[in-house]
Design a protein around this motif. Sequence first.
Motif, PDB file in Angstrom:
ATOM      1  N   ALA A 125       0.904  -1.053  -0.139  1.00  0.00           N
ATOM      2  CA  ALA A 125       0.018  -0.207  -0.161  1.00  0.00           C
ATOM      3  C   ALA A 125       0.751   1.467  -0.139  1.00  0.00           C
ATOM      4  O   ALA A 125       1.650   1.403   0.869  1.00  0.00           O
ATOM      5  CB  ALA A 125      -0.994  -0.089   1.191  1.00  0.00           C
ATOM      6  N   ALA A 126       0.555   2.065  -0.986  1.00  0.00           N
ATOM      7  CA  ALA A 126       1.447   3.204  -0.940  1.00  0.00           C
ATOM      8  C   ALA A 126       0.760   4.338  -0.076  1.00  0.00           C
ATOM      9  O   ALA A 126       1.271   5.422   0.486  1.00  0.00           O
ATOM     10  CB  ALA A 126       1.332   4.069  -2.255  1.00  0.00           C
ATOM     11  N   LEU A 127      -0.766   4.084  -0.047  1.00  0.00           N
ATOM     12  CA  LEU A 127      -1.431   4.884   0.861  1.00  0.00           C
ATOM     13  C   LEU A 127      -2.528   4.253   1.665  1.00  0.00           C
ATOM     14  O   LEU A 127      -3.182   3.525   0.640  1.00  0.00           O
ATOM     15  CB  LEU A 127      -1.905   6.115   0.052  1.00  0.00           C
ATOM     16  CG  LEU A 127      -2.319   7.374   0.809  1.00  0.00           C
ATOM     17  CD1 LEU A 127      -1.345   8.248   1.729  1.00  0.00           C
ATOM     18  CD2 LEU A 127      -3.010   8.351  -0.308  1.00  0.00           C
ATOM     19  N   LEU A 128      -2.846   4.393   2.795  1.00  0.00           N
ATOM     20  CA  LEU A 128      -4.166   3.748   3.344  1.00  0.00           C
ATOM     21  C   LEU A 128      -5.215   4.428   3.713  1.00  0.00           C
ATOM     22  O   LEU A 128      -4.979   5.614   4.111  1.00  0.00           O
ATOM     23  CB  LEU A 128      -3.475   2.913   4.624  1.00  0.00           C
ATOM     24  CG  LEU A 128      -2.624   1.594   4.334  1.00  0.00           C
ATOM     25  CD1 LEU A 128      -1.730   1.524   5.630  1.00  0.00           C
ATOM     26  CD2 LEU A 128      -3.239   0.779   4.081  1.00  0.00           C
ATOM     27  N   PRO A 129      -6.312   4.109   3.559  1.00  0.00           N
ATOM     28  CA  PRO A 129      -6.780   2.815   3.031  1.00  0.00           C
ATOM     29  C   PRO A 129      -6.762   2.876   1.490  1.00  0.00           C
ATOM     30  O   PRO A 129      -6.395   4.092   0.827  1.00  0.00           O
ATOM     31  CB  PRO A 129      -8.419   2.796   3.181  1.00  0.00           C
ATOM     32  CG  PRO A 129      -8.838   4.082   3.447  1.00  0.00           C
ATOM     33  CD  PRO A 129      -7.603   4.915   4.177  1.00  0.00           C
TER      34      PRO A 129
ATOM     35  N   GLU B  63      -8.997   2.150  -5.628  1.00  0.00           N
ATOM     36  CA  GLU B  63      -9.021   1.434  -6.787  1.00  0.00           C
ATOM     37  C   GLU B  63      -7.966   2.284  -7.832  1.00  0.00           C
ATOM     38  O   GLU B  63      -7.394   1.822  -8.729  1.00  0.00           O
ATOM     39  CB  GLU B  63     -10.387   1.417  -7.451  1.00  0.00           C
ATOM     40  CG  GLU B  63     -11.165   0.425  -6.643  1.00  0.00           C
ATOM     41  CD  GLU B  63     -11.969   0.693  -5.789  1.00  0.00           C
ATOM     42  OE1 GLU B  63     -12.978   0.135  -5.404  1.00  0.00           O
ATOM     43  OE2 GLU B  63     -11.737   2.103  -5.131  1.00  0.00           O
ATOM     44  N   THR B  64      -7.748   3.644  -7.304  1.00  0.00           N
ATOM     45  CA  THR B  64      -6.915   4.352  -8.294  1.00  0.00           C
ATOM     46  C   THR B  64      -5.298   4.299  -7.813  1.00  0.00           C
ATOM     47  O   THR B  64      -4.613   4.854  -8.251  1.00  0.00           O
ATOM     48  CB  THR B  64      -7.263   5.769  -8.036  1.00  0.00           C
ATOM     49  OG1 THR B  64      -7.369   6.238  -6.925  1.00  0.00           O
ATOM     50  CG2 THR B  64      -8.626   5.979  -8.880  1.00  0.00           C
ATOM     51  N   ALA B  65      -5.198   3.550  -6.697  1.00  0.00           N
ATOM     52  CA  ALA B  65      -3.657   3.166  -6.235  1.00  0.00           C
ATOM     53  C   ALA B  65      -2.869   2.688  -7.273  1.00  0.00           C
ATOM     54  O   ALA B  65      -3.301   2.082  -8.194  1.00  0.00           O
ATOM     55  CB  ALA B  65      -3.881   2.637  -5.035  1.00  0.00           C
ATOM     56  N   PRO B  66      -1.369   2.918  -7.038  1.00  0.00           N
ATOM     57  CA  PRO B  66      -0.717   2.266  -7.913  1.00  0.00           C
ATOM     58  C   PRO B  66      -0.711   0.647  -7.787  1.00  0.00           C
ATOM     59  O   PRO B  66      -0.920   0.078  -6.624  1.00  0.00           O
ATOM     60  CB  PRO B  66       0.919   2.585  -7.165  1.00  0.00           C
ATOM     61  CG  PRO B  66       0.520   3.860  -6.423  1.00  0.00           C
ATOM     62  CD  PRO B  66      -0.814   3.691  -5.865  1.00  0.00           C
ATOM     63  N   ILE B  67      -0.506   0.249  -9.013  1.00  0.00           N
ATOM     64  CA  ILE B  67      -0.600  -1.396  -9.059  1.00  0.00           C
ATOM     65  C   ILE B  67       0.816  -1.886  -9.293  1.00  0.00           C
ATOM     66  O   ILE B  67       1.710  -1.855  -9.974  1.00  0.00           O
ATOM     67  CB  ILE B  67      -1.452  -1.769 -10.376  1.00  0.00           C
ATOM     68  CG1 ILE B  67      -2.775  -1.047 -10.447  1.00  0.00           C
ATOM     69  CG2 ILE B  67      -1.368  -3.385 -10.884  1.00  0.00           C
ATOM     70  CD1 ILE B  67      -3.497  -1.988  -9.538  1.00  0.00           C
ATOM     71  N   ASN B  68       1.289  -2.617  -8.273  1.00  0.00           N
ATOM     72  CA  ASN B  68       2.723  -3.312  -8.189  1.00  0.00           C
ATOM     73  C   ASN B  68       2.640  -4.686  -7.594  1.00  0.00           C
ATOM     74  O   ASN B  68       3.237  -4.700  -6.458  1.00  0.00           O
ATOM     75  CB  ASN B  68       3.788  -2.216  -7.305  1.00  0.00           C
ATOM     76  CG  ASN B  68       5.078  -2.699  -7.435  1.00  0.00           C
ATOM     77  OD1 ASN B  68       5.432  -3.384  -8.413  1.00  0.00           O
ATOM     78  ND2 ASN B  68       5.869  -2.356  -6.541  1.00  0.00           N
ATOM     79  N   PRO B  69       1.913  -5.415  -8.553  1.00  0.00           N
ATOM     80  CA  PRO B  69       1.974  -7.055  -7.540  1.00  0.00           C
ATOM     81  C   PRO B  69       3.283  -7.567  -7.560  1.00  0.00           C
ATOM     82  O   PRO B  69       4.009  -7.285  -7.898  1.00  0.00           O
ATOM     83  CB  PRO B  69       1.178  -7.897  -8.755  1.00  0.00           C
ATOM     84  CG  PRO B  69       1.281  -7.006 -10.081  1.00  0.00           C
ATOM     85  CD  PRO B  69       1.488  -5.447  -9.655  1.00  0.00           C
ATOM     86  N   LYS B  70       3.481  -8.422  -6.329  1.00  0.00           N
ATOM     87  CA  LYS B  70       4.550  -8.830  -5.697  1.00  0.00           C
ATOM     88  C   LYS B  70       5.189 -10.085  -6.172  1.00  0.00           C
ATOM     89  O   LYS B  70       6.098 -10.731  -5.874  1.00  0.00           O
ATOM     90  CB  LYS B  70       4.635  -8.652  -4.148  1.00  0.00           C
ATOM     91  CG  LYS B  70       5.117  -7.459  -3.576  1.00  0.00           C
ATOM     92  CD  LYS B  70       4.812  -7.438  -2.075  1.00  0.00           C
ATOM     93  CE  LYS B  70       5.521  -6.474  -1.215  1.00  0.00           C
ATOM     94  NZ  LYS B  70       6.750  -5.941  -1.457  1.00  0.00           N
ATOM     95  N   GLY B  71       4.023 -10.973  -6.683  1.00  0.00           N
ATOM     96  CA  GLY B  71       4.236 -12.484  -7.113  1.00  0.00           C
ATOM     97  C   GLY B  71       3.396 -12.695  -8.078  1.00  0.00           C
ATOM     98  O   GLY B  71       2.607 -12.018  -8.544  1.00  0.00           O
ATOM     99  N   ILE B  72       3.681 -13.923  -8.755  1.00  0.00           N
ATOM    100  CA  ILE B  72       3.071 -14.414  -9.993  1.00  0.00           C
ATOM    101  C   ILE B  72       1.536 -14.724  -9.613  1.00  0.00           C
ATOM    102  O   ILE B  72       0.701 -14.371 -10.564  1.00  0.00           O
ATOM    103  CB  ILE B  72       3.733 -15.906 -10.448  1.00  0.00           C
ATOM    104  CG1 ILE B  72       5.158 -15.569 -10.641  1.00  0.00           C
ATOM    105  CG2 ILE B  72       2.976 -16.620 -11.629  1.00  0.00           C
ATOM    106  CD1 ILE B  72       5.445 -15.121 -11.949  1.00  0.00           C
ATOM    107  N   TYR B  73       1.296 -15.099  -8.723  1.00  0.00           N
ATOM    108  CA  TYR B  73      -0.215 -15.264  -8.248  1.00  0.00           C
ATOM    109  C   TYR B  73      -0.908 -14.001  -8.396  1.00  0.00           C
ATOM    110  O   TYR B  73      -1.902 -13.953  -9.163  1.00  0.00           O
ATOM    111  CB  TYR B  73      -0.271 -15.885  -6.737  1.00  0.00           C
ATOM    112  CG  TYR B  73      -1.903 -15.574  -6.037  1.00  0.00           C
ATOM    113  CD1 TYR B  73      -2.909 -16.206  -6.582  1.00  0.00           C
ATOM    114  CD2 TYR B  73      -2.107 -14.598  -5.399  1.00  0.00           C
ATOM    115  CE1 TYR B  73      -3.983 -16.191  -6.094  1.00  0.00           C
ATOM    116  CE2 TYR B  73      -3.158 -14.453  -4.833  1.00  0.00           C
ATOM    117  CZ  TYR B  73      -4.182 -15.230  -5.143  1.00  0.00           C
ATOM    118  OH  TYR B  73      -5.609 -15.052  -4.638  1.00  0.00           O
TER     119      TYR B  73
END
Length: 327
Positions: free
Chosen positions: A135-139, A142-152
């Motif tokens: 999370a870049a910012l909480l909560p 949907e407009t938050a940056p997208i940066n998935p950490k894994g293949i799943y």
Amino acid sequence: AVPFRRRRVLITGGVGFIGSNLALRLARAGARVTLADAMIEGHGGNVFNIAPIRDAVAVRFSDVRDETAMNYLVQGQEYVFHLAGQNDHVLSLSNPFPDIDINIKGSAVVLEACRKHNPKARIVYTGTRGEYGSAALLPVKETAPINPKGIYELSNLTAQRLFKIYHDNHGLKTVALRLTNIYGERAQMKHSRFGVANWFIRLALDNETIKVFGDGSIRRDFLYVGDAVEAIMMAARSEKAWGEVFNVGHDRPSSFLELADRIIAVAGTGRWEFAPFTPERKLQEPGDFYSDVTKIGTVIGWKPKTGLEEGLRATIRFYRKHKKHYW
């Protein structure tokens, strides 16, 4: 839930955790329900999940990657709920191919089947909050940056984007949801690789020690499965939702320590202790994460109704009664 009366509905992954809870609600609302499930070992498909409605639904043991099966199964359905997926985060670290195959190819097969054979169907996809990464910012909106950490997480994001592309390019009525930590009845309880809240519940019911990683202060929005099902059904019914993606989470986050404490208090058994993160968990641990659910509230009118304690009570009651079917 009268809107689903006599409606024809297909649920992929329909014998699994969320799929079976959705199936129960829809069958009881008078829908004509077909469940498709490949029953892949360890993924949570459990025929006992649908025992109360077994005679009221059609079950097809088929795989979402099977084009012939999907082309046939989507025909005539007014709603298609695509819940089938590879959802084992740990497996995805050691073997990326099931995620790519099931989550991406499987989604493409379902979408193509709808495009060719049932372009009027309303289609709901359930992805994961892991699509955002940390999370870049909480909560997290949907407009938050997208940066998935894994293949799943990446495979879920790719699937979600496929649903959007099929809406934009082919006019399919698709909606994508990003679910947070769902817990509740009918989840697989044999291993800890997905669903931390349910795994904590199993340990407490077995009077074992719950290991709380780090200092236990990491916060999550744990969402009861009944609330998640309500969001899925409301998203399917809302024309304003087409082409959109929504967070489905709880607006009241809890720390892992609070979760463990609450489970032990409700169960009356078990204990907890602090433990260091395992290397693979440390690699994927995004820290505090809880969703902003303003958008789904505004567009669809959904909000979570079940508090943590109430949800845990229902869940623990269910597993106490039906333990032999789950571990």
